[in-house]
Motif scaffolding. Structure first.
Motif, PDB file in Angstrom:
ATOM      1  N   ALA A 280      42.842  61.170  41.804  1.00 40.35           N
ATOM      2  CA  ALA A 280      42.499  59.943  42.438  1.00 40.35           C
ATOM      3  C   ALA A 280      43.150  58.748  41.830  1.00 40.35           C
ATOM      4  N   VAL A 281      43.805  58.810  40.664  1.00 43.21           N
ATOM      5  CA  VAL A 281      44.464  57.821  39.705  1.00 43.21           C
ATOM      6  C   VAL A 281      45.799  58.367  39.838  1.00 43.21           C
ATOM      7  N   PRO A 282      46.515  57.292  40.588  1.00 46.75           N
ATOM      8  CA  PRO A 282      48.161  57.391  40.816  1.00 46.75           C
ATOM      9  C   PRO A 282      48.913  57.222  39.511  1.00 46.75           C
ATOM     10  N   VAL A 283      49.946  57.871  39.212  1.00 44.75           N
ATOM     11  CA  VAL A 283      50.924  57.589  37.887  1.00 44.75           C
ATOM     12  C   VAL A 283      51.314  56.328  38.127  1.00 44.75           C
TER      13      VAL A 283
ATOM     14  N   ALA B 127      41.234  54.583  29.843  1.00 44.60           N
ATOM     15  CA  ALA B 127      39.927  54.241  30.207  1.00 44.60           C
ATOM     16  C   ALA B 127      39.513  53.025  29.732  1.00 44.60           C
ATOM     17  N   PHE B 128      39.269  51.843  30.567  1.00 44.27           N
ATOM     18  CA  PHE B 128      38.677  50.720  30.021  1.00 44.27           C
ATOM     19  C   PHE B 128      37.462  50.029  30.724  1.00 44.27           C
ATOM     20  N   SER B 129      36.882  49.162  30.113  1.00 47.17           N
ATOM     21  CA  SER B 129      35.802  48.545  30.814  1.00 47.17           C
ATOM     22  C   SER B 129      36.178  47.695  32.078  1.00 47.17           C
TER      23      SER B 129
ATOM     24  N   LEU C 290      49.526  46.480  36.540  1.00 50.27           N
ATOM     25  CA  LEU C 290      48.772  45.560  35.763  1.00 50.27           C
ATOM     26  C   LEU C 290      47.224  45.746  36.457  1.00 50.27           C
ATOM     27  N   ILE C 291      46.042  45.545  35.524  1.00 48.20           N
ATOM     28  CA  ILE C 291      44.634  45.519  36.024  1.00 48.20           C
ATOM     29  C   ILE C 291      44.584  44.171  36.417  1.00 48.20           C
ATOM     30  N   GLN C 292      44.117  43.862  37.539  1.00 45.49           N
ATOM     31  CA  GLN C 292      43.996  42.711  37.957  1.00 45.49           C
ATOM     32  C   GLN C 292      42.540  42.087  38.272  1.00 45.49           C
ATOM     33  N   CYS C 293      42.260  40.846  37.756  1.00 47.76           N
ATOM     34  CA  CYS C 293      40.835  40.425  37.961  1.00 47.76           C
ATOM     35  C   CYS C 293      41.015  39.155  39.180  1.00 47.76           C
ATOM     36  N   PRO C 294      40.057  39.195  39.924  1.00 49.99           N
ATOM     37  CA  PRO C 294      40.255  38.148  41.097  1.00 49.99           C
ATOM     38  C   PRO C 294      39.557  36.924  40.811  1.00 49.99           C
ATOM     39  N   CYS C 295      38.986  36.772  39.725  1.00 50.46           N
ATOM     40  CA  CYS C 295      38.250  35.445  39.724  1.00 50.46           C
ATOM     41  C   CYS C 295      39.150  34.434  39.349  1.00 50.46           C
ATOM     42  N   HIS C 296      39.781  34.457  38.040  1.00 57.22           N
ATOM     43  CA  HIS C 296      40.474  33.582  37.473  1.00 57.22           C
ATOM     44  C   HIS C 296      41.984  34.036  37.253  1.00 57.22           C
TER      45      HIS C 296
ATOM     46  N   GLY D  32      46.527  52.925  38.418  1.00 59.90           N
ATOM     47  CA  GLY D  32      45.055  53.148  38.339  1.00 59.90           C
ATOM     48  C   GLY D  32      43.914  53.193  39.395  1.00 59.90           C
ATOM     49  N   LYS D  33      42.849  53.161  39.200  1.00 56.60           N
ATOM     50  CA  LYS D  33      41.818  53.100  40.078  1.00 56.60           C
ATOM     51  C   LYS D  33      40.356  52.327  39.280  1.00 56.60           C
ATOM     52  N   VAL D  34      39.904  51.484  40.125  1.00 55.29           N
ATOM     53  CA  VAL D  34      38.757  50.678  39.742  1.00 55.29           C
ATOM     54  C   VAL D  34      37.343  51.590  40.299  1.00 55.29           C
ATOM     55  N   PHE D  35      36.591  51.987  39.317  1.00 51.25           N
ATOM     56  CA  PHE D  35      35.287  52.671  39.665  1.00 51.25           C
ATOM     57  C   PHE D  35      34.399  51.651  39.317  1.00 51.25           C
ATOM     58  N   ALA D  36      34.163  50.739  40.668  1.00 55.00           N
ATOM     59  CA  ALA D  36      33.280  49.543  40.552  1.00 55.00           C
ATOM     60  C   ALA D  36      31.613  49.867  40.086  1.00 55.00           C
ATOM     61  N   ASP D  37      31.243  51.059  40.569  1.00 54.72           N
ATOM     62  CA  ASP D  37      29.988  51.428  40.484  1.00 54.72           C
ATOM     63  C   ASP D  37      29.712  51.705  39.022  1.00 54.72           C
ATOM     64  N   GLN D  38      30.609  52.255  38.449  1.00 55.48           N
ATOM     65  CA  GLN D  38      30.602  52.608  36.977  1.00 55.48           C
ATOM     66  C   GLN D  38      31.009  51.692  36.078  1.00 55.48           C
ATOM     67  N   ARG D  39      31.610  50.436  36.577  1.00 55.00           N
ATOM     68  CA  ARG D  39      32.004  49.365  35.705  1.00 55.00           C
ATOM     69  C   ARG D  39      33.245  49.938  34.761  1.00 55.00           C
ATOM     70  N   ILE D  40      34.065  50.856  35.078  1.00 57.38           N
ATOM     71  CA  ILE D  40      35.244  51.529  34.531  1.00 57.38           C
ATOM     72  C   ILE D  40      36.372  51.346  35.399  1.00 57.38           C
ATOM     73  N   VAL D  41      37.619  51.233  34.667  1.00 55.34           N
ATOM     74  CA  VAL D  41      38.818  51.339  35.344  1.00 55.34           C
ATOM     75  C   VAL D  41      39.739  52.390  34.629  1.00 55.34           C
TER      76      VAL D  41
END
Length: 150
Positions: free
Chosen positions: A62-65, A88-90, A107-113, A68-77
């Protein structure tokens, strides 16, 4: 707005007021406002990502080379910077605690800021985040991902 010293009541912070004020100005309902403030699980620390036992996330495929993949319910990417190398990261941004929502262009991207983090090590690629994403131990067993968050 703050409570007296020694009180057991939570204090109202500028961030709480800004969050709730924005929800009300945006036409938010009581449900939107209820997510603001110290009772918000992200603000307090979510027990979903603070357990000491491994968290099973399903198939590693499920995690592409290179992504990555965000597992929102588990708060893990989980990312896979190169074939077979998983990280793996918070999923909580170190700027304001928002959940990152996608992994795009390495890049792991945050939508807020607009904070961006490197997929290889969680380091800050673009702020305002002040520090890297906390890393977790990830293992692949029988083709399935397992992450230990503590």
């Amino acid at each position: 707005m703050s409570q007296a010293t020694g009180s057991t009541e939570p204090t109202t912070t500028r961030r709480t007021l800004l969050c709730c004020g924005a929800a009300v100005l945006a036409g938010g309902s009581a449900l939107a406002v209820a997510g603001c403030g110290p009772s918000n699980s992200i603000a307090k620390g979510d027990s979903k990502s603070s357990s000491s036992g491994p968290v099973d996330l399903g198939p590693a495929t499920a995690v592409p080379v290179g992504g990555g993949k965000v597992f929102a319910d588990q708060r893990i990417v989980v990312t896979q910077p190169s074939a077979g190398q998983y990280k793996a990261f918070s999923a909580r941004c170190t700027h304001a605690g928002c959940l990152v929502d996608q992994v795009k262009d390495n890049l792991i991207q945050c939508p807020c800021h607009g904070s961006r983090f490197n997929v290889a090590d969680g380091s800050v690629a673009d702020g305002p985040a002040p520090s890297p994403l906390p890393s977790y131990q990830v293992t692949v067993t029988g083709g399935n991902l397992s992450v230990t968050t503590a």
